[in-house]
Design a protein around this motif. Structure first.
Motif, PDB file in Angstrom:
ATOM      1  N   PHE A  39       2.477   0.442   7.311  1.00 27.42           N
ATOM      2  CA  PHE A  39       3.686   1.202   7.591  1.00 27.42           C
ATOM      3  C   PHE A  39       3.379   2.283   8.627  1.00 27.42           C
ATOM      4  O   PHE A  39       2.227   2.636   8.874  1.00 27.42           O
ATOM      5  N   LEU A  40       4.445   2.839   9.202  1.00 24.66           N
ATOM      6  CA  LEU A  40       4.317   3.907  10.185  1.00 24.66           C
ATOM      7  C   LEU A  40       5.502   4.845  10.043  1.00 24.66           C
ATOM      8  O   LEU A  40       6.657   4.417  10.051  1.00 24.66           O
ATOM      9  N   TRP A  41       5.216   6.143   9.852  1.00 20.81           N
ATOM     10  CA  TRP A  41       6.244   7.190   9.821  1.00 20.81           C
ATOM     11  C   TRP A  41       6.235   7.909  11.172  1.00 20.81           C
ATOM     12  O   TRP A  41       5.186   8.296  11.675  1.00 20.81           O
ATOM     13  N   LEU A  42       7.437   8.126  11.723  1.00 20.32           N
ATOM     14  CA  LEU A  42       7.603   8.955  12.914  1.00 20.32           C
ATOM     15  C   LEU A  42       8.630  10.026  12.582  1.00 20.32           C
ATOM     16  O   LEU A  42       9.725   9.704  12.120  1.00 20.32           O
ATOM     17  N   ALA A  43       8.315  11.297  12.816  1.00 22.70           N
ATOM     18  CA  ALA A  43       9.218  12.361  12.402  1.00 22.70           C
ATOM     19  C   ALA A  43       9.207  13.506  13.399  1.00 22.70           C
ATOM     20  O   ALA A  43       8.211  13.783  14.076  1.00 22.70           O
ATOM     21  N   ARG A  44      10.369  14.168  13.475  1.00 17.82           N
ATOM     22  CA  ARG A  44      10.489  15.396  14.245  1.00 17.82           C
ATOM     23  C   ARG A  44      11.299  16.375  13.412  1.00 17.82           C
ATOM     24  O   ARG A  44      12.442  16.099  13.049  1.00 17.82           O
ATOM     25  N   GLY A  60      -0.495   3.927   7.840  1.00 15.53           N
ATOM     26  CA  GLY A  60      -1.317   3.515   6.717  1.00 15.53           C
ATOM     27  C   GLY A  60      -0.844   2.187   6.171  1.00 15.53           C
ATOM     28  O   GLY A  60      -0.161   1.413   6.856  1.00 15.53           O
ATOM     29  N   GLY A  61      -1.177   1.950   4.926  1.00 13.58           N
ATOM     30  CA  GLY A  61      -0.738   0.696   4.329  1.00 13.58           C
ATOM     31  C   GLY A  61      -1.412   0.419   3.007  1.00 13.58           C
ATOM     32  O   GLY A  61      -2.307   1.146   2.563  1.00 13.58           O
ATOM     33  N   VAL A  62      -0.945  -0.634   2.379  1.00 20.85           N
ATOM     34  CA  VAL A  62      -1.529  -1.137   1.145  1.00 20.85           C
ATOM     35  C   VAL A  62      -1.988  -2.569   1.415  1.00 20.85           C
ATOM     36  O   VAL A  62      -1.222  -3.378   1.943  1.00 20.85           O
ATOM     37  N   PHE A  63      -3.214  -2.845   1.070  1.00 15.53           N
ATOM     38  CA  PHE A  63      -3.783  -4.167   1.321  1.00 15.53           C
ATOM     39  C   PHE A  63      -4.328  -4.719   0.006  1.00 15.53           C
ATOM     40  O   PHE A  63      -4.994  -3.999  -0.742  1.00 15.53           O
ATOM     41  N   ALA A  82      -6.684  -3.917  -4.832  1.00 13.51           N
ATOM     42  CA  ALA A  82      -5.869  -3.261  -3.808  1.00 13.51           C
ATOM     43  C   ALA A  82      -6.575  -2.032  -3.258  1.00 13.51           C
ATOM     44  O   ALA A  82      -7.407  -1.408  -3.927  1.00 13.51           O
ATOM     45  N   THR A  83      -6.237  -1.687  -2.035  1.00 13.34           N
ATOM     46  CA  THR A  83      -6.685  -0.435  -1.427  1.00 13.34           C
ATOM     47  C   THR A  83      -5.504   0.197  -0.701  1.00 13.34           C
ATOM     48  O   THR A  83      -4.668  -0.509  -0.117  1.00 13.34           O
ATOM     49  N   ALA A  84      -5.406   1.510  -0.784  1.00 15.21           N
ATOM     50  CA  ALA A  84      -4.331   2.254  -0.128  1.00 15.21           C
ATOM     51  C   ALA A  84      -4.935   3.230   0.864  1.00 15.21           C
ATOM     52  O   ALA A  84      -5.975   3.849   0.602  1.00 15.21           O
ATOM     53  N   TYR A  85      -4.297   3.381   2.022  1.00 15.62           N
ATOM     54  CA  TYR A  85      -4.848   4.226   3.083  1.00 15.62           C
ATOM     55  C   TYR A  85      -3.724   4.877   3.874  1.00 15.62           C
ATOM     56  O   TYR A  85      -2.692   4.247   4.147  1.00 15.62           O
ATOM     57  N   VAL A  86      -3.897   6.168   4.210  1.00 11.86           N
ATOM     58  CA  VAL A  86      -3.017   6.850   5.160  1.00 11.86           C
ATOM     59  C   VAL A  86      -3.888   7.511   6.217  1.00 11.86           C
ATOM     60  O   VAL A  86      -5.033   7.896   5.954  1.00 11.86           O
ATOM     61  N   SER A  87      -3.341   7.651   7.423  1.00 12.01           N
ATOM     62  CA  SER A  87      -4.124   8.168   8.543  1.00 12.01           C
ATOM     63  C   SER A  87      -4.301   9.672   8.497  1.00 12.01           C
ATOM     64  O   SER A  87      -5.143  10.219   9.178  1.00 12.01           O
ATOM     65  N   GLN A 119      -6.382   9.991   1.122  1.00 11.22           N
ATOM     66  CA  GLN A 119      -5.715   9.301   0.021  1.00 11.22           C
ATOM     67  C   GLN A 119      -6.096   7.816   0.003  1.00 11.22           C
ATOM     68  O   GLN A 119      -5.249   6.942  -0.199  1.00 11.22           O
ATOM     69  N   GLN A 120      -7.345   7.527   0.229  1.00 15.69           N
ATOM     70  CA  GLN A 120      -7.800   6.148   0.266  1.00 15.69           C
ATOM     71  C   GLN A 120      -8.516   5.813  -1.035  1.00 15.69           C
ATOM     72  O   GLN A 120      -9.560   6.383  -1.347  1.00 15.69           O
TER      73      GLN A 120
END
Length: 284
Positions: A39-44, A60-63, A82-87, A119-120
């Motif tokens: 996934f990808l979040w873009l925010a302003r 990030g994403g869930v694999f 499973a593994t979870a990751y955010v940048s 948060q991995q």
């Protein structure tokens, strides 16, 4: 959800990679599948409460590594690693599909934090085996247990329920449990559930490694079809609290169906409360 004026975008993709069959013959088989959900979040936003700056992005994403197999017609096994990751450090939880995005109540022994700031985590979401004999099924291990009849508000789904806002429901978090199911007829079934309970460890921010017998859940459920409606009755203890409940689903007449469920629970502090939700669904 986010304070101040905000403009944000969200992109997500799901991908089941081609399965790999390790073994396959008349009596023994095994299969492995890779699953990716980036996934990808873009925010302003003028507020930096959620994001580090006025303009920010988080990826990030869930694999998942999924596997299942069987030995003959009586024994099969399943696992979900499973593994979870955010940048970047991100205050908005996105990985747990259950209600309020909370961690499922299960042992922390099968969870390994690789990078706390990112948060991995690497965790075993499901790992169980099933033994079938005649009209009986015995399941042991970390497994998904769903007692829900309605869709959005599911008070009878006690173990890692989905949140009402959760639309991605392909994977339900597993809990450490023993389950016995016995068919009593073509449309009647008896089920027994023993689910291990765990105390929350405030220092580590997760549940303890070993079960707490005072929080163990023991439930019996009977389901049958009467007057073209499926009825369910359940009773026992959930996390140490006495519970009785019921559910039904089916068509009242062509074009109009009903789904309803609810339970009465007496918490350990002896204060009574009634928790009942019902949901009607009409099919045109």
């Amino acid at each position: 959800l986010f304070p101040g004026n905000i403009c944000y975008g969200f992109y997500e993709v799901e991908k089941n990679l081609q399965s790999t069959t390790w073994l396959e013959d008349k009596e023994l088989s095994a299969e492995v599948i890779l699953f990716a959900r980036p996934f990808l979040w873009l925010a302003r936003s003028p507020s930096t409460q959620t994001f580090d700056s006025e303009t920010d992005h988080v990826g990030g994403g869930v694999f998942r590594l999924l596997g299942d197999g069987n030995v003959g017609n009586q024994f099969d096994w399943h696992f979900n690693l499973a593994t979870a990751y955010v940048s970047d450090e991100f205050d908005f939880p996105v990985f747990f599909n259950n209600a309020n995005n909370q961690q499922p109540e299960r042992s922390a022994l099968l969870t390994k934090t690789v990078n706390a700031e990112k948060q991995q985590d690497v965790f075993i979401d499901q790992l169980y085996s099933r033994y079938t004999i005649n009209d009986s099924d015995i399941l042991l291990g970390r497994q998904a247990i769903s007692l829900a009849t309605t869709l959005y508000f599911t008070p009878n789904d006690f173990f890692a329920p989905f949140g009402a806002q959760t639309f991605f429901r392909d994977f339900k978090a597993g809990v450490d449990a023993f389950r016995f199911e016995q068919a009593l007829g073509n449309l009647t079934q008896l089920s027994f559930f023993y689910v291990f309970g765990y105390e929350w460890d405030f220092l580590s921010g997760q549940y303890e490694d070993h079960p707490d017998s005072n929080r163990a859940s023991k439930l019996v459920q009977v389901s049958s079809v009467i007057f073209d409606l499926e009825w369910k009755l359940l009773g026992g203890r959930v996390f140490g609290d006495p519970v009785i409940g019921a559910a039904l689903q089916g068509e009242l007449f062509p074009g109009l169906g009903i789904r309803a469920e609810g339970h009465h629970r007496r918490p350990g502090n002896s204060i009574n409360y009634l928790s009942v939700y019902a949901q009607d669904s009409a099919h045109l």
